[in-house]
Write an enzyme that holds these catalytic residues in place. Structure first.
Site, PDB file in Angstrom:
ATOM      1  N   HIS A 118       8.953  54.528  -1.747  1.00  0.00           N
ATOM      2  CA  HIS A 118       8.627  53.783  -2.972  1.00  0.00           C
ATOM      3  C   HIS A 118       8.899  54.653  -4.197  1.00  0.00           C
ATOM      4  O   HIS A 118       9.095  55.855  -4.100  1.00  0.00           O
ATOM      5  CB  HIS A 118       7.126  53.488  -3.038  1.00  0.00           C
ATOM      6  CG  HIS A 118       6.540  52.724  -1.919  1.00  0.00           C
ATOM      7  ND1 HIS A 118       6.217  51.389  -2.023  1.00  0.00           N
ATOM      8  CD2 HIS A 118       6.154  53.097  -0.675  1.00  0.00           C
ATOM      9  CE1 HIS A 118       5.658  50.982  -0.898  1.00  0.00           C
ATOM     10  NE2 HIS A 118       5.615  51.989  -0.065  1.00  0.00           N
ATOM     11  N   GLU A 169       5.368  57.636  -2.032  1.00  0.00           N
ATOM     12  CA  GLU A 169       5.756  57.285  -3.395  1.00  0.00           C
ATOM     13  C   GLU A 169       6.446  58.474  -4.050  1.00  0.00           C
ATOM     14  O   GLU A 169       5.922  59.599  -4.031  1.00  0.00           O
ATOM     15  CB  GLU A 169       4.510  56.949  -4.239  1.00  0.00           C
ATOM     16  CG  GLU A 169       3.749  55.723  -3.793  1.00  0.00           C
ATOM     17  CD  GLU A 169       4.267  54.422  -4.401  1.00  0.00           C
ATOM     18  OE1 GLU A 169       5.300  54.450  -5.130  1.00  0.00           O
ATOM     19  OE2 GLU A 169       3.637  53.374  -4.137  1.00  0.00           O
ATOM     20  N   HIS A 208      10.806  50.081  -0.054  1.00  0.00           N
ATOM     21  CA  HIS A 208       9.882  48.963  -0.272  1.00  0.00           C
ATOM     22  C   HIS A 208      10.679  47.670  -0.493  1.00  0.00           C
ATOM     23  O   HIS A 208      10.282  46.589  -0.040  1.00  0.00           O
ATOM     24  CB  HIS A 208       9.005  49.267  -1.495  1.00  0.00           C
ATOM     25  CG  HIS A 208       7.748  48.464  -1.566  1.00  0.00           C
ATOM     26  ND1 HIS A 208       6.887  48.528  -2.631  1.00  0.00           N
ATOM     27  CD2 HIS A 208       7.196  47.561  -0.701  1.00  0.00           C
ATOM     28  CE1 HIS A 208       5.868  47.703  -2.424  1.00  0.00           C
ATOM     29  NE2 HIS A 208       6.023  47.111  -1.266  1.00  0.00           N
ATOM     30  N   ASP A 253      11.816  48.867  -5.525  1.00  0.00           N
ATOM     31  CA  ASP A 253      11.810  50.320  -5.355  1.00  0.00           C
ATOM     32  C   ASP A 253      12.214  50.742  -3.936  1.00  0.00           C
ATOM     33  O   ASP A 253      12.033  49.967  -3.015  1.00  0.00           O
ATOM     34  CB  ASP A 253      10.422  50.889  -5.733  1.00  0.00           C
ATOM     35  CG  ASP A 253       9.268  50.329  -4.891  1.00  0.00           C
ATOM     36  OD1 ASP A 253       9.238  49.104  -4.662  1.00  0.00           O
ATOM     37  OD2 ASP A 253       8.406  51.119  -4.474  1.00  0.00           O
TER      38      ASP A 253
HETATM   39 ZN    ZN Z   1       6.653  50.210  -3.731  1.00  0.00          ZN
END
Ligand code: ZN
Length: 181
Positions: free
Chosen positions: A35, A117, A156, A166
């Protein structure tokens, strides 16, 4: 770098949060989801991503944060622009990163995935330090959770198409994979 029996990375900065739940019993971790996030979007090294995952973001701190009111999300790890890895949820638990999602016909990807992330946006690109950290972490994850194979490392955008974009066009999958496969 090692991962202990509950799924904590020894060299990561630990920021345990309450945004997680248990994995379904007997569930094997078999998917890695990449992400991006930055708060406000495109601003880096702010405290706000940490605040969001820790459940104490001030939704009045920036006009764009009004969307975040009541949002309870997390990721297992957040990789900052410097390459620092911050861990919020042990891999043995479900982090709340995928939302409504589907991979190969199976829904609720949080149940069987790990979410990482990268601090960034779809268009701003990522630092080499982030790629290095992500590659090291991915190697470690594949060693510990062998059901995570190349075909089971996705964005994602791949598990929530039409809803999420993303890590975006600026994420260089070839560059990422070159050090791994
Ligand atoms: Zn995401």
């Amino acid at each position: 770098m090692i991962i202990n029996s509950i799924g904590v990375v020894d060299t990561a900065t630990q920021r345990p949060c309450t945004h997680f739940d248990e994995r379904p019993s007997g569930e094997e971790i078999s998917l890695l989801v990449i992400h991006n996030i930055s708060l406000p979007a495109g601003e880096f090294d702010t405290p706000f991503v940490d605040d969001l995952f820790m459940g104490n973001i001030d939704c009045h701190a920036h006009p764009s944060f009004s969307d975040l009111q009541g949002l309870r999300v997390s990721a297992h790890c957040f990789i900052k622009r410097t390459g620092e890895i911050v861990q919020y949820v042990p891999f043995s638990k479900c982090a709340w990163h995928a939302g409504k999602s589907e991979f190969l016909g199976r829904e609720r990807c949080n149940d069987f995935s790990i979410g990482i992330e990268l601090e960034g946006t779809d268009t701003s690109g990522y630092t080499q330090m982030q790629y290095n950290a992500l590659q090291s972490l991915t190697k470690l994850l594949m060693n510990n959770y062998p059901a995570i194979t190349k075909a089971r490392i996705v964005g994602h955008c791949d598990i929530a198409p039409g809803r999420k974009t993303d890590p975006g066009e600026s994420f260089d999958w070839q560059h990422y994979f070159a050090a791994l496969f």
